[in-house]
Design a protein around this motif. Structure first.
Motif, PDB file in Angstrom:
ATOM      1  N   PHE A   1      -4.569   8.574  -3.592  1.00 41.53           N
ATOM      2  CA  PHE A   1      -5.039   7.286  -3.051  1.00 41.53           C
ATOM      3  C   PHE A   1      -3.835   6.444  -2.623  1.00 41.53           C
ATOM      4  O   PHE A   1      -2.722   6.640  -3.130  1.00 41.53           O
ATOM      5  N   TYR A   2      -4.099   5.539  -1.653  1.00 45.69           N
ATOM      6  CA  TYR A   2      -3.051   4.611  -1.210  1.00 45.69           C
ATOM      7  C   TYR A   2      -2.790   3.614  -2.326  1.00 45.69           C
ATOM      8  O   TYR A   2      -3.732   2.972  -2.797  1.00 45.69           O
ATOM      9  N   ALA A   3      -1.543   3.479  -2.759  1.00 46.23           N
ATOM     10  CA  ALA A   3      -1.272   2.610  -3.893  1.00 46.23           C
ATOM     11  C   ALA A   3      -0.489   1.375  -3.444  1.00 46.23           C
ATOM     12  O   ALA A   3       0.423   1.466  -2.628  1.00 46.23           O
ATOM     13  N   GLY A   4      -0.880   0.237  -3.998  1.00 46.92           N
ATOM     14  CA  GLY A   4      -0.084  -0.988  -3.838  1.00 46.92           C
ATOM     15  C   GLY A   4       0.636  -1.194  -5.150  1.00 46.92           C
ATOM     16  O   GLY A   4      -0.022  -1.256  -6.193  1.00 46.92           O
ATOM     17  N   ILE A   5       1.949  -1.257  -5.142  1.00 46.05           N
ATOM     18  CA  ILE A   5       2.703  -1.305  -6.403  1.00 46.05           C
ATOM     19  C   ILE A   5       3.672  -2.482  -6.405  1.00 46.05           C
ATOM     20  O   ILE A   5       4.445  -2.664  -5.455  1.00 46.05           O
ATOM     21  N   ARG A   6       3.598  -3.268  -7.475  1.00 45.24           N
ATOM     22  CA  ARG A   6       4.550  -4.380  -7.615  1.00 45.24           C
ATOM     23  C   ARG A   6       5.416  -4.098  -8.839  1.00 45.24           C
ATOM     24  O   ARG A   6       4.905  -3.730  -9.893  1.00 45.24           O
ATOM     25  N   LEU A   7       6.726  -4.223  -8.691  1.00 45.84           N
ATOM     26  CA  LEU A   7       7.646  -3.868  -9.779  1.00 45.84           C
ATOM     27  C   LEU A   7       8.296  -5.115 -10.376  1.00 45.84           C
ATOM     28  O   LEU A   7       8.623  -6.051  -9.644  1.00 45.84           O
TER      29      LEU A   7
ATOM     30  N   GLU B   1      -9.016   1.066   0.542  1.00 42.77           N
ATOM     31  CA  GLU B   1      -9.940   0.335   1.394  1.00 42.77           C
ATOM     32  C   GLU B   1      -9.160  -0.584   2.352  1.00 42.77           C
ATOM     33  O   GLU B   1      -9.421  -0.619   3.549  1.00 42.77           O
ATOM     34  N   ARG B   2      -8.157  -1.283   1.774  1.00 40.86           N
ATOM     35  CA  ARG B   2      -7.389  -2.179   2.628  1.00 40.86           C
ATOM     36  C   ARG B   2      -6.629  -1.395   3.698  1.00 40.86           C
ATOM     37  O   ARG B   2      -6.551  -1.800   4.854  1.00 40.86           O
ATOM     38  N   GLN B   3      -6.102  -0.239   3.294  1.00 37.64           N
ATOM     39  CA  GLN B   3      -5.378   0.601   4.250  1.00 37.64           C
ATOM     40  C   GLN B   3      -6.311   1.045   5.385  1.00 37.64           C
ATOM     41  O   GLN B   3      -5.951   1.035   6.550  1.00 37.64           O
ATOM     42  N   ARG B   4      -7.573   1.397   4.966  1.00 42.86           N
ATOM     43  CA  ARG B   4      -8.539   1.847   5.979  1.00 42.86           C
ATOM     44  C   ARG B   4      -8.802   0.698   6.969  1.00 42.86           C
ATOM     45  O   ARG B   4      -8.798   0.894   8.183  1.00 42.86           O
ATOM     46  N   ILE B   5      -8.972  -0.520   6.421  1.00 45.24           N
ATOM     47  CA  ILE B   5      -9.243  -1.659   7.311  1.00 45.24           C
ATOM     48  C   ILE B   5      -8.039  -1.899   8.220  1.00 45.24           C
ATOM     49  O   ILE B   5      -8.182  -2.113   9.422  1.00 45.24           O
TER      50      ILE B   5
ATOM     51  N   LEU C   1      -7.938  -1.820  12.190  1.00 48.13           N
ATOM     52  CA  LEU C   1      -7.474  -2.956  13.000  1.00 48.13           C
ATOM     53  C   LEU C   1      -6.412  -2.517  14.005  1.00 48.13           C
ATOM     54  O   LEU C   1      -6.427  -2.908  15.169  1.00 48.13           O
ATOM     55  N   VAL C   2      -5.478  -1.672  13.519  1.00 48.69           N
ATOM     56  CA  VAL C   2      -4.418  -1.186  14.415  1.00 48.69           C
ATOM     57  C   VAL C   2      -5.044  -0.380  15.553  1.00 48.69           C
ATOM     58  O   VAL C   2      -4.711  -0.559  16.735  1.00 48.69           O
ATOM     59  N   ALA C   3      -6.024   0.488  15.184  1.00 45.38           N
ATOM     60  CA  ALA C   3      -6.656   1.318  16.221  1.00 45.38           C
ATOM     61  C   ALA C   3      -7.400   0.435  17.219  1.00 45.38           C
ATOM     62  O   ALA C   3      -7.330   0.649  18.434  1.00 45.38           O
ATOM     63  N   ALA C   4      -8.092  -0.600  16.690  1.00 42.59           N
ATOM     64  CA  ALA C   4      -8.861  -1.483  17.589  1.00 42.59           C
ATOM     65  C   ALA C   4      -7.904  -2.226  18.511  1.00 42.59           C
ATOM     66  O   ALA C   4      -8.155  -2.403  19.702  1.00 42.59           O
ATOM     67  N   ARG C   5      -6.762  -2.650  17.974  1.00 40.61           N
ATOM     68  CA  ARG C   5      -5.767  -3.369  18.765  1.00 40.61           C
ATOM     69  C   ARG C   5      -5.214  -2.458  19.864  1.00 40.61           C
ATOM     70  O   ARG C   5      -5.089  -2.854  21.023  1.00 40.61           O
TER      71      ARG C   5
END
Ligand code: ADP
Length: 528
Positions: A116-122, A142-146, A150-154
């Motif tokens: 899964f796409y991970a958001g990591i804060r250290l 989910e955020r990555q998918r959105i 968005l990038v594709a739509a742009r």
């Protein structure tokens, strides 16, 4: 009698503001165990020393089972080598930061092997001598998918916009040829039809043709600017000269509308792209004259600390304050009660694009019913110098020599345009020799004589331009034969030329028949 709300309050007693030490301890523990993010603490050897309960939900591992294991096991195998490098460099210089700001592919691995796409804060901290790093991890799939959507739509929108610009450029260019034919035939008919009624109809038609031509010019301008194809080519340009050109272009319109057009003298010289600058000013000046019923339009220029300011000011209908924000948008027109629409809403969009390309800024101020002031702000580094004041601005005005009938050598491969031009020139009393190709034109050159004017398209075939043909005619005659070169994309042609060509006029297609006649007249006077 006033009721005191507090005395009758039925609210429960407010809780004590401070928690007990035990309660606080309980909160800390729960926060740590069940925080919304999975929390992991590793030591400086990247060994897991702590994992909270949320780790179970996110990774599917029992938190206890992770203690003492290497962090690697939570990372997909293909990324482990790179991750190792990141950890080493992080441990050398640890600080609070988001991981992955420089890594686009930040994936973590669940116990079941799913990534899964991970958001990591250290966040690093020390216990005694030992360095530890706490990591808060969340699932960003989910955020990555959105984001990706968005990038594709742009990208899709950009593609569609570029396709629209290409289509507009092609359509407005290709429509020029038939428009040229209609325009010339109309002018020829005006010459030969004797009945006044029919003449009036043809004049009306001439106006309609002129508006279509203007629209084609506008569409081509905006699509070329938007497609990014326009690169400014700067030269030293005295503002007075450019003002003078604008004055001669707009003075007859101002005269017809009984508006006083005033251009203030200036001695400033800018480093600018003359064609683009003119395009910008044409739109501002055109609007000022279009939207002014009475009074005046004034163009002036001033030097301020940071900028050169060129102002176009009118005493026209003005723009409502709440509409000012949108007037630079494409196709936006103010729906002012009682005034008819007088354009397509692209003029100021062109101004905005040209200003962007040249590095200027443009602002518009207006008072409804009083007038409008457009200001072009040109950064001072574009100012070359201030010349001595020009005193005789009208010196360059064309002299009104009598029209002389010239002989024209016409080279045009489009049959419709060639025949219409021949007819038009014939009715205007000019003798015409015409050729449909470069090869045929060379044959005609055998009959050429001094004073003949060559009229040709700029782009004739894959290898030759009208300018090449003019040069070979000049060689053949041993003199500076005059020429008129026409193009459906004049700005590009002018930009491609390194230096001006003497005794040669460049006209935009579809050509305004009056401008064509004036050019023939001027060139034949000059060569006589
Ligand atoms: P248009 O082709 O309609 O003139 P523009 O993009 O040039 O389009 O201008 C957008 C709108 O801004 C116009 O429709 C007009 O209502 C308003 N406008 C622009 N310049 C002026 C001006 N000098 N005076 C009054 N209204 C103006």
């Amino acid at each position: 009698m006033r009721k005191d709300l507090h005395t009758e309050s039925t609210l429960p007693e407010a809780p004590r503001p401070h928690l007990t030490m035990d309660e606080l301890q309980e909160i800390h523990e729960r926060l740590l165990r069940f925080s919304p993010d999975a929390l992991i603490v590793v030591d400086e050897h990247a060994q897991i020393r702590f994992a909270n309960d949320t780790v179970r939900d996110l990774f599917g591992h029992d938190p206890e089972s992770l203690i003492g294991k290497r962090l690697d096991m939570l990372i997909p195998e293909r990324l482990r080598g790179r991750h190792e490098d990141h950890i080493r460099s992080y441990m050398r210089d640890p600080d609070n930061r988001d991981m992955g700001t420089r890594i686009s592919d930040l994936h973590a691995l669940r116990a079941d092997g799913v990534e899964f796409y991970a958001g990591i804060r250290l966040a690093p901290f020390r216990l005694g001598e030992k360095l530890f790093v706490a990591a808060a991890i969340r699932d960003m799939t989910e955020r990555q998918r959105i984001n990706e959507e968005l990038v594709a739509a742009r990208e899709e929108a950009d593609r569609a916009n570029r396709a629209k610009s290409r289509f507009l450029a092609m359509a407005s260019h290709d429509l020029r040829q038939p428009m040229q034919t209609i325009c010339l035939l109309n002018a020829a008919l005006l010459r030969v039809v004797p009945q006044p009624d029919a003449g009036e109809l043809l004049r009306q038609q001439e106006q309609a043709i002129a508006s279509v031509t203007r629209l084609l010019d506008t569409l081509l301008d905006i699509s070329r600017l938007e497609s990014g194809a326009v690169q400014p080519q700067k030269t030293d340009a005295p503002l007075a000269e450019m003002f003078e050109e604008l004055r001669s272009e707009f003075s007859s319109l101002a005269h017809t509308r009984e508006i006083d057009l005033h251009m203030e003298p200036t001695n400033l010289v800018l480093s600018t792209d003359r064609i683009l600058f003119r395009q910008l000013m044409q739109n501002l000046l055109g609007n000022a004259l279009k939207y002014t019923e009475h009074g005046s339009v004034r163009v002036c220029c001033s030097l301020q600390a940071e900028d050169v300011i060129v102002t176009v000011e009118d005493t026209g209908i003005g723009i409502p304050a709440d509409k000012l924000e949108r007037i630079f948008d494409e196709y936006y027109q103010v729906d002012t009660h009682g005034t008819k629409r007088m354009g397509v809403g692209l003029g100021l969009a062109i101004v905005k694009e040209v200003a962007r390309v040249l590095g200027y800024s443009v602002s518009i101020d207006s008072a409804l019913g009083k007038g409008t002031q457009a200001q072009v702000r040109i950064p001072r580094q574009h100012l070359v110098r201030a010349d001595l004041q020009r005193t005789d601005a009208d010196a360059a005005a064309p002299c009104g020599a009598d029209a002389r009938k010239a002989r024209v050598i016409l080279v045009e491969d489009n049959d419709g345009v060639r025949l219409a031009t021949e007819l038009f020139l014939k009715f205007e009393g000019h003798e015409t020799l015409s050729a449909p190709s470069v090869a045929e034109a060379h044959k005609l050159f055998d009959k050429a004589r001094r004073g003949d004017i060559l009229i040709a398209d700029y782009r004739l075939d894959a290898r030759h331009t009208g300018l090449d043909l003019l040069m070979s005619l000049r060689e053949r005659l041993g003199s500076s034969a005059p020429g008129i070169i026409m193009s459906g994309d004049l700005p590009t042609v002018l930009r491609a030329m390194n230096e001006p060509v003497a005794d040669c006029r460049f006209l935009s297609k579809p050509v305004d028949t009056r401008v064509l006649l004036e050019a023939i007249e001027e060139l034949s006077v000059a060569s006589s």
